[in-house]
Scaffold this active site. Structure first.
Site, PDB file in Angstrom:
ATOM      1  N   TYR A  50      39.248  41.606  43.004  1.00 30.13           N
ATOM      2  CA  TYR A  50      38.630  41.110  41.805  1.00 30.13           C
ATOM      3  C   TYR A  50      38.008  39.728  42.031  1.00 30.13           C
ATOM      4  CZ  TYR A  50      40.163  45.177  39.270  1.00 30.13           C
ATOM      5  OH  TYR A  50      40.390  46.496  38.594  1.00 30.13           O
ATOM      6  N   GLU A  51      36.976  39.536  41.512  1.00 25.59           N
ATOM      7  CA  GLU A  51      36.038  38.078  41.697  1.00 25.59           C
ATOM      8  C   GLU A  51      36.996  37.027  40.956  1.00 25.59           C
ATOM      9  OE1 GLU A  51      32.494  39.524  40.334  1.00 25.59           O
ATOM     10  OE2 GLU A  51      33.075  38.779  37.991  1.00 25.59           O
ATOM     11  N   SER A  52      37.924  37.356  40.148  1.00 21.07           N
ATOM     12  CA  SER A  52      38.647  36.419  39.574  1.00 21.07           C
ATOM     13  C   SER A  52      39.782  35.696  40.629  1.00 21.07           C
ATOM     14  CB  SER A  52      39.430  36.899  38.602  1.00 21.07           C
ATOM     15  OG  SER A  52      40.377  38.030  38.797  1.00 21.07           O
ATOM     16  N   GLY A  53      39.806  36.170  41.769  1.00 23.70           N
ATOM     17  CA  GLY A  53      40.797  35.784  42.881  1.00 23.70           C
ATOM     18  C   GLY A  53      42.020  36.790  43.247  1.00 23.70           C
TER      19      GLY A  53
ATOM     20  N   HIS B 147      27.931  34.176  40.857  1.00 23.62           N
ATOM     21  CA  HIS B 147      29.114  33.297  41.063  1.00 23.62           C
ATOM     22  C   HIS B 147      29.382  32.773  42.212  1.00 23.62           C
ATOM     23  CE1 HIS B 147      30.093  35.126  37.354  1.00 23.62           C
ATOM     24  NE2 HIS B 147      31.025  35.964  37.524  1.00 23.62           N
TER      25      HIS B 147
END
Lengths: 253, 310
Positions: A50-53, B147
């Site tokens: 996920y792009e949140s890390g 992003h």
């Protein structure tokens, strides 16, 4: 029709397409539902990124956002946002990018930015998020959308994330390393790019759906492959896994 | 309440109090002052109330970055900025989320620099859309990125570089509308790459789990881009769940030493409706309930009245 909905057929089909993959960069909404279903059915070892890390997230319930607490708590590793994009996505380490879209055109280009003029839009959409670089750098991408004429359009007014551009050779000319959108999965069927034109063509139709209905819901003159298949119905196990997952009804595109 | 530019004055004052009590340190203080003078954030963070922190550090017209990627979003600080009636802000944030929907709807923002403006898992940010589509309650200028681009802009800002390099934006229409994206040629290979301009906000505002009394800040879980935002900014305000005597080391935690933080405010539940890992979960129901509140100017107006009356 039988005991499943068009959305369930779409999500199950999308989850099946992740069989055999090692890693999947997961977009918000429909793709997240399908990627989490894949971990419960076709590919229990799939690393969800996920792009949140969160790398290797194993949530027990379907996350509402791409940064829900359970993603970080269950992940193999949690890294910063600059790191997830620079070290993990950018070099092409991730097998498949799984994306949703407000609009997709006949060559798999995606718009999630605006409908209408950029400076005074009719509809302002959320924007790019991680998608442009997911579409550019994953080895392959798979797009999941509901099949509507306003969603599958002939041309985009705004390209947020590149598919095949204007046709064959465009990605290579721009220096993009990933293969691009190898599949578009909808609630009516499955489209794949024609090898010579890169135009998305109908390769599989979901059970109970008429080809004419797919044509009517597609914003360009749809080519139907001569060897058109009928998608396999969801199994009891797939449906049970999906329904135990979708406490909130399958996410939002 | 502070007004004007009291930061340096309040710092010197607090240092003199310390010197009065510990005269023996006077020379040391002078040396420190001289050796640190070329840096920003040249002393330990001040512990302040949220109202004091916002009054002191966030000024009309500032470029303000409230960061926190889904996790640890400084929502209470955003609402304090609304209460204090700040205007003409450039709001910088990867995911505007509810916190900027509120600030935009309240008319605090002249510009928005962002990369994804939705209500995660729910749908639109209606105040953001109303501002962009209908210039309500005032026109808003937007500067839009991906992003990866925003994250790298903060990295460049934190690194003291004018720009960052990435593989990004290629073949998209984003760069056509955004002046802070350009192409550079690699001096070693000749390859064309994308450059994005550094972000150096006037002030970064973040929320963290803990700080100690010297203003050292500790955050963990999904840590997003907060470290970069604080290091890129000229000033910083950190709201925290807890102020402790001593920070217990935690694997994987980000620690921001007190000397790079301007001020710390103790604000329990300051990230609600986002979450603070180890303290409370994301309030997904609130995110869903925000949709009807923000969809309509009147219901939003009532929400705003309640916040400003608080």
């Amino acid at each position: 029709m039988s005991g499943w909905t068009a959305d369930e057929m779409m999500t199950v089909t999308a989850a099946r397409s992740l069989a055999g993959r090692t890693s999947c960069f997961v977009g918000i909404g429909l793709p997240s539902t399908a990627a989490n279903l894949a971990r419960r059915t076709s590919n229990p070892n799939l690393a969800l990124i996920y792009e949140s890390g969160a790398i290797g997230a194993k949530p027990t319930t379907l996350p509402l956002s791409i940064g829900d607490g359970e993603l970080g708590e269950t992940a193999d590793a949690v890294v910063s946002v600059p790191e997830i994009f620079n070290y993990w996505l950018q070099p092409g380490r991730v097998d498949v990018g799984f994306l949703g879209a407000a609009q997709v055109d006949r060559r798999g280009n995606i718009n999630t930015t605006v409908i209408g003029d950029y400076r005074s839009p009719a509809v302002r959409l959320p924007g790019a998020g991680g998608a442009p670089e997911i579409a550019a750098s994953c080895r392959e991408t798979i797009v999941v959308v509901r099949h509507r004429p306003r969603t599958l359009v002939d041309r985009l007014e705004f390209v947020t994330s590149l598919g095949f551009g204007d046709g064959p050779g465009d990605r290579a000319a721009l220096g993009l390393r990933g293969r691009g959108p190898i599949r578009l999965i909808t609630d009516l069927g499955v489209l794949e790019p024609d090898p010579s034109t890169c135009e998305l063509t109908l390769v599989s139709i979901h059970p109970g759906v008429e080809v004419e209905a797919v044509r009517a819901a597609t914003g360009w003159p749809l080519t139907v492959r001569a060897d058109l298949r009928v998608t396999e119905e969801p199994t009891v196990a797939e449906l049970a896994a999906l329904r135990s997952l979708t406490t909130r009804g399958g996410g939002v595109a | 309440m502070y007004n004007g530019k009291p930061r340096a004055a309040s710092y010197r004052k607090s240092m003199f109090i310390i010197i009065d009590a510990h005269g023996v340190w006077f020379l040391g203080w002078l040396l420190n002052e001289c050796s640190y003078s070329a840096q920003t954030g040249s002393r330990m963070a001040e512990l302040v109330s949220l109202a004091e922190g916002v009054a002191e550090l966030v000024h009309d017209g500032d470029a303000v970055a409230l960061e926190g990627f889904t996790h640890l979003i400084p929502v209470a600080a955003g609402q304090e900025i609304i209460r204090q009636g700040r205007r003409d802000l450039t709001l910088i944030r990867m995911t505007p989320d509810i916190v900027y929907d509120q600030l935009i709807g309240a008319g605090c923002a002249a510009r928005l620099v962002f990369s994804w403006g939705g209500n995660p898992g729910v749908g639109s940010l209606h105040r953001f859309r109303d501002a962009v589509e209908n210039a309500w309650p005032r026109p808003i200028e937007i500067e839009e990125h991906s992003h990866a681009g925003m994250a790298n802009r903060y990295v460049a800002g934190a690194s003291g570089l004018p720009f960052a390099v990435l593989r990004g934006y290629v073949g998209t229409d984003i760069a056509k509308h955004t002046k802070t994206v350009a192409t550079v040629t690699c001096p070693f290979t000749g390859e064309a790459l994308t450059a994005v301009a550094a972000l150096n906000p006037d002030v970064a505002v973040i929320h963290a789990q803990r700080a100690d009394r010297r203003g050292n800040v500790q955050l963990w879980g999904i840590t997003g881009v907060q470290k970069e935002a604080v290091l890129a900014a000229a000033r910083s305000l950190v709201t925290v769940e807890e102020v402790v005597d001593e920070l217990e080391p935690r694997p994987g935690a980000v620690v921001l030493p007190g000397w790079v933080v301007t001020a710390v405010a103790h604000v329990p539940r300051g990230a609600h409706p986002s979450y603070a890992q180890g303290y409370y979960d994301r309030d997904n129901d609130y995110y869903q309930s925000w949709d009807p509140i923000s969809r309509d100017r009147e219901t939003f107006g009532r929400w705003l009245d309640e916040v400003t009356a608080a």
